[in-house]
Scaffold this active site. Structure first.
Site, PDB file in Angstrom:
ATOM      1  N   ILE A 427       0.814  -1.215   0.000  1.00 22.76           N
ATOM      2  CA  ILE A 427       0.000   0.000   0.000  1.00 22.76           C
ATOM      3  C   ILE A 427       0.846   1.263   0.000  1.00 22.76           C
ATOM      4  O   ILE A 427       0.350   2.360  -0.218  1.00 22.76           O
ATOM      5  CB  ILE A 427      -0.988  -0.033   1.191  1.00 22.76           C
ATOM      6  CG1 ILE A 427      -1.817  -1.310   1.151  1.00 22.76           C
ATOM      7  CG2 ILE A 427      -1.904   1.163   1.204  1.00 22.76           C
ATOM      8  CD1 ILE A 427      -2.625  -1.520  -0.113  1.00 22.76           C
ATOM      9  N   GLY A 428       2.138   1.127   0.211  1.00 26.48           N
ATOM     10  CA  GLY A 428       2.993   2.293   0.041  1.00 26.48           C
ATOM     11  C   GLY A 428       4.079   2.443   1.077  1.00 26.48           C
ATOM     12  O   GLY A 428       5.252   2.432   0.763  1.00 26.48           O
ATOM     13  N   ARG A 511      -1.266   5.557  18.817  1.00 30.77           N
ATOM     14  CA  ARG A 511      -1.035   6.302  17.576  1.00 30.77           C
ATOM     15  C   ARG A 511      -1.684   7.680  17.634  1.00 30.77           C
ATOM     16  O   ARG A 511      -2.859   7.805  17.946  1.00 30.77           O
ATOM     17  CB  ARG A 511      -1.663   5.579  16.389  1.00 30.77           C
ATOM     18  CG  ARG A 511      -0.841   4.528  15.711  1.00 30.77           C
ATOM     19  CD  ARG A 511       0.248   4.978  14.773  1.00 30.77           C
ATOM     20  NE  ARG A 511      -0.066   5.905  13.698  1.00 30.77           N
ATOM     21  CZ  ARG A 511      -0.536   5.562  12.517  1.00 30.77           C
ATOM     22  NH1 ARG A 511      -0.825   4.321  12.233  1.00 30.77           N
ATOM     23  NH2 ARG A 511      -0.716   6.466  11.581  1.00 30.77           N
ATOM     24  N   GLU A 601     -14.883   8.548   6.041  1.00 32.06           N
ATOM     25  CA  GLU A 601     -15.178   9.148   7.344  1.00 32.06           C
ATOM     26  C   GLU A 601     -15.721  10.562   7.224  1.00 32.06           C
ATOM     27  O   GLU A 601     -16.202  11.123   8.199  1.00 32.06           O
ATOM     28  CB  GLU A 601     -13.977   9.085   8.269  1.00 32.06           C
ATOM     29  CG  GLU A 601     -12.892  10.054   7.966  1.00 32.06           C
ATOM     30  CD  GLU A 601     -11.641   9.712   8.758  1.00 32.06           C
ATOM     31  OE1 GLU A 601     -11.379   8.513   8.956  1.00 32.06           O
ATOM     32  OE2 GLU A 601     -10.940  10.625   9.156  1.00 32.06           O
ATOM     33  N   HIS A 690      -2.496  -4.196  11.217  1.00 34.67           N
ATOM     34  CA  HIS A 690      -2.639  -3.448  12.469  1.00 34.67           C
ATOM     35  C   HIS A 690      -2.165  -4.234  13.675  1.00 34.67           C
ATOM     36  O   HIS A 690      -2.162  -3.738  14.787  1.00 34.67           O
ATOM     37  CB  HIS A 690      -4.084  -2.994  12.652  1.00 34.67           C
ATOM     38  CG  HIS A 690      -4.553  -2.127  11.538  1.00 34.67           C
ATOM     39  ND1 HIS A 690      -5.206  -2.632  10.438  1.00 34.67           N
ATOM     40  CD2 HIS A 690      -4.419  -0.805  11.323  1.00 34.67           C
ATOM     41  CE1 HIS A 690      -5.459  -1.635   9.605  1.00 34.67           C
ATOM     42  NE2 HIS A 690      -4.995  -0.526  10.120  1.00 34.67           N
TER      43      HIS A 690
HETATM   44  N1  GLN Z   1       0.204   5.049   1.193  1.00 36.60           N
HETATM   45  C1  GLN Z   1      -0.134   5.141   2.579  1.00 36.60           C
HETATM   46  C2  GLN Z   1       0.715   4.182   3.383  1.00 36.60           C
HETATM   47  O1  GLN Z   1       1.015   3.143   2.891  1.00 36.60           O
HETATM   48  C3  GLN Z   1      -1.567   4.793   2.787  1.00 36.60           C
HETATM   49  C4  GLN Z   1      -1.927   4.692   4.232  1.00 36.60           C
HETATM   50  C5  GLN Z   1      -3.376   4.831   4.489  1.00 36.60           C
HETATM   51  O2  GLN Z   1      -4.162   4.926   3.585  1.00 36.60           O
HETATM   52  N2  GLN Z   1      -3.733   4.873   5.715  1.00 36.60           N
HETATM   53  O3  GLN Z   1       1.041   4.440   4.531  1.00 36.60           O
HETATM   54 ZN    ZN Z   2      -5.170   1.952   4.712  1.00 29.41          ZN
END
Ligand code: GLN
Ligand code: ZN
EC number: 2.1.1.14
Length: 750
Positions: A427-428, A511, A601, A690
């Site tokens: 996701i990055g 967090r 949200e 998580h």
């Molecule tokens: N690109 C972001 C990451 O990988 C996306 C995180 C997110 O959407 N919470 O941290």
């Molecule tokens: Zn996410």
């Protein structure tokens, strides 16, 4: 007239609780140390509330208030049956070797996450009230008048998951447990304890109730009979339907949000007739601008026309959990902008001033009063917030549609990318190491030069890319080491944003996030991500994804100016992101992910307001991404799993690929995509990031198989369910290896 609040931020002025928790979790400090830190924080936070008529108890939490209530009620998932005390508590929050954590989800339309209780008809409900009684006694001892904050039964029940048992039966069972909890509190702390029952669920209307409204009435009447002084509060929206019912009960008071639920004004007659105490939320608990006290007076006047002053308590619109502690520690911000801000401590001061002015007239508090008036005026007229060029660009209406259809685009993209079936990606973000954090800090403070900083970031990227190549991921990322936060990073490079040094707000557990503050017109000043993406791409033959945060998320995770509609602010941001996308594709970045983690949200809580939000939020996402060429693949990522009610909007976003968070229960959750015939590509998270747990190959294979039962293989991507920045490399490496291995094994049998 009295004054009070619905809760105070618990994480601490300097995030003391965060650090204490993390050190406790890492076995670097003892339970006694954690407890004593917690106690000293509570003391300090009550001190900040000393001018109020009550101090809040049980707004403090080691992780989350919903979890606290679950724990107090004795809710215990079967997999943790051998655990007790804080070990059980943190197991539910964070997972344990005995099993995975409970799910976490967003608290209404905020960026705060709560732990979802798991209700099981076989559960024993052995109460643990020590958390609450301890705090109560501490406050008494310090000479305060405590008001216990407790999540209300209806809100608790409706936010929980029923994992075993029939809904109605579980409802009755939890209700009994909840009432027993109240009995226990009364016998431990005495009759006449004041409890504020937070029932934000009532702000959604009452359609969700699985019981008759008489059950609601009876429930609160029963509570009162047990000897508590009950205040039932709602927030974030109006709750006129519930007010009708609650005003017929024996409860002491009703708390309402008159800012985000201005329709609550329609309930004033009902309230007046009921003779109940009214806790009127009139100071914004969710945003950080100093109050316009003249407007507040006008609002109070509307209320006091119906409600006598001796029945009225002025409060914040919701718990101050959602805003930072105090602006006192800000030393670097533009002093004029800083003067427009008001955090928790300052909001309490506003309540105090209003109360004094109402008591002894403005003349007796003239200097202070005029100070507020002047600040509001200078803010309104300040040249700092207006940029004609930006306004003109945003005001010119613009088409927001990519000009080639998805069907054609995906063909083109597939020809160029030549990706295998079930392409793997992340996701990055990759783990944020100490080294990276320090480098960013040192660079900011001028301790290291730009050259050194750049080198450190580049080294990280290099290792990150190398690792991804080694394990054989298909689409790579640079790892986002240059970003402390996915919104802050962009905000820092856009005009119209300002940053606090210490404006932390709890997001979940330990967090915290430091939301940017949008005070003026927004524009991109220079390229924001090109340098890093281009460097990362230069290291590999594989495709490097460019990483951006979407306009709606930037908006929803910021404190937004309140002198312009949110939609207009969002449009300005979208145009900035569009410029960045254009630069990325010109720099040969072929896949660009535009994260919209917070798209959902921002949804209004009330159905009747949803369409308007969807219209402009969707428009802004499309305005940002329409600049992408057909051969540029647009990904988006969303941090949640329930898409049923927004699936049409998701479809209309027209992203080529969407990655989502469905690590558990994916099969069931994905059906909606199947049902609507969603034709674009989807990467349902195959494991939960998580929790520190490392998923096995077998487990991930099972996930993938479940996904493939619902979605055609041509549509599926394989990825974790969110970014990896909160994890450690020791967890991430084996997890991703297992993910790639699981995918390989599945592919062999396809
Ligand atoms: N690109 C972001 C990451 O990988 C996306 C995180 C997110 O959407 N919470 O941290
Ligand atoms: Zn996410």
């Amino acid at each position: 007239m009295s004054i009070s609040i619905l809760g105070f931020p618990r994480i601490g002025e300097h995030r003391e609780l965060k650090f204490a928790l993390e050190s406790y979790w890492a076995n670097e400090s003892s339970l006694e140390e954690l407890e004593s830190l917690a106690q000293s924080l509570r003391k300090k936070h009550w001190e900040a509330q000393k001018d109020l008529d009550f101090v809040c108890i049980n707004d403090f939490s080691y992780y989350d208030n919903v979890l606290d209530l679950a724990y107090a009620l004795g809710v215990k998932p079967k997999r943790f049956k051998d655990l007790e005390g804080l070990e059980l508590y943190f197991a539910m929050a964070r997972g344990h070797k005995n099993g995975v954590a409970c799910a976490m989800t967003k608290w209404f339309n905020t960026n705060y996450h709560f732990v979802v209780p798991e209700l099981d008809i076989d559960n024993k409900y052995i109460l643990n009230i020590d958390f609450i009684t301890k705090q109560y006694k501490e406050a008494l001892q310090l000479g305060y008048t405590p008001k216990i904050s407790l999540i209300g039964f209806f809100t608790f029940f409706h936010l929980s998951h029923i994992v075993n048992g029939e809904k109605q039966e579980v409802f009755e069972q939890v209700k009994t447990a909840y009432l027993a909890l109240i009995d226990a509190l009364v016998s431990a702390l005495g009759k006449e304890i004041v409890i504020e029952f937070s029932e934000p669920i009532f702000a959604l209307g009452l359609d969700f109730l699985i019981c008759e409204t008489t059950t609601l009435k009876n429930f609160y009447n029963t509570l009162v009979k047990k000897g508590v002084k009950a205040i039932v509060s709602t927030f974030f929206e109006h709750s006129c339907e519930a007010t009708e019912i609650l005003s017929q009960t024996e409860i002491y008071g009703i708390g309402l949000d008159f800012l985000y639920g201005s329709k609550n004004l329609n309930s004033l007659d009902t309230l007046a007739k009921s003779g109940k105490a009214v806790f009127a939320g009139i100071i914004d608990g969710r945003n950080i601008w100093i109050s316009n006290l003249e407007e507040k007076l006008a609002l109070i006047e509307k209320i006091t026309k119906k409600i006598p002053q001796n029945k009225l308590t002025l409060t914040t619109s919701c718990s101050l959990l959602h805003i930072p502690y105090s602006k006192n520690t800000e030393s670097k911000m533009d002093s004029e902008i800083l003067s427009w801000l008001s955090f928790s401590v300052e909001k309490i001061a506003e309540l105090k001033l209003l109360n004094q002015v109402l008591k002894d007239g403005i003349q007796n508090h003239k200097t202070q009063w005029e100070h507020y008036i002047t600040l509001n005026q200078t803010r309104k007229n300040s040249l700092k917030i207006h940029n004609k060029e930006v306004q003109a660009r945003a005001n010119s209406t613009q088409e927001a549609k990519r000009n080639v259809s998805f069907k054609e685009r995906i063909k083109l993209q597939q020809e160029i990318f030549n990706l295998p079936l079930l392409p793997t990606t992340t996701i990055g973000s990759f783990p944020q190491t100490k080294e990276i954090r320090n480098a960013r800090k040192d660079y900011k403070s001028g301790k290291i030069t730009q050259e050194i900083y750049t080198q450190i970031i580049k080294d990280y990227i290099k290792d990150c890319v190398q690792f991804q190549e080694e394990i054989g991921l298909d689409v790579l990322v640079h790892g986002e080491p240059e970003r402390n936060d996915m919104v802050e990073y962009f905000g820092e490079q856009l005009s119209g944003f300002v940053f606090s040094q210490n404006g932390w707000v709890q997001s979940y557990g330990s967090r915290c996030v430091k939301p940017p503050i949008i005070y003026g017109d927004v524009a991109r000043l220079q390229p924001m991500t090109i340098q890093w993406s281009v460097y990362a791409q230069s290291l590999t033959q594989k495709i490097m994804k460019g990483m951006l945060t979407g306009p709606v998320t930037i908006l929803n995770w910021s404190f937004v100016r309140d002198d312009l509609p949110r939609s207009s602010v969002c449009k300005q941001i979208a145009l900035g992101i569009a410029d960045e996308i254009n630069d990325l594709q010109n720099a040969k970045i072929r896949i660009i992910q535009v994260d919209e983690a917070a798209f959902k949200e921002g949804y209004p809580l009330r159905k009747e307001n949803i369409r308007e939000y969807e219209e402009w939020a969707l428009y802004c996402f499309r305005l940002a991404t329409r600049i992408a060429l057909p051969q540029t693949q647009i990904h988006t990522h969303m941090c949640y799993s329930a898409f049923n009610d927004i699936i049409k909007t998701i479809e209309a976003m027209d992203a080529d690929v969407i990655t989502i968070e469905t690590a558990r229960n994916s099969n069931k959750l994905l059906r909606i995509f199947q049902e609507v015939g969603y034709d674009k590509q989807i990467g349902p998270g195959v494991y939960d990031i998580h929790s520190p747990r490392i998923p096995s190959v077998a487990e991930i294979k099972e996930q993938i198989q479940a996904i493939l039962e619902v979605l055609p293989k041509e549509q599926v991507w394989i990825n974790p369910d969110c970014g990896l920045k909160t994890r450690k490399y020791e967890e991430v490496k084996p997890s991703l290896k297992n993910m790639v291995e699981a995918t390989k094994e599945i592919l062999q049998n396809l």
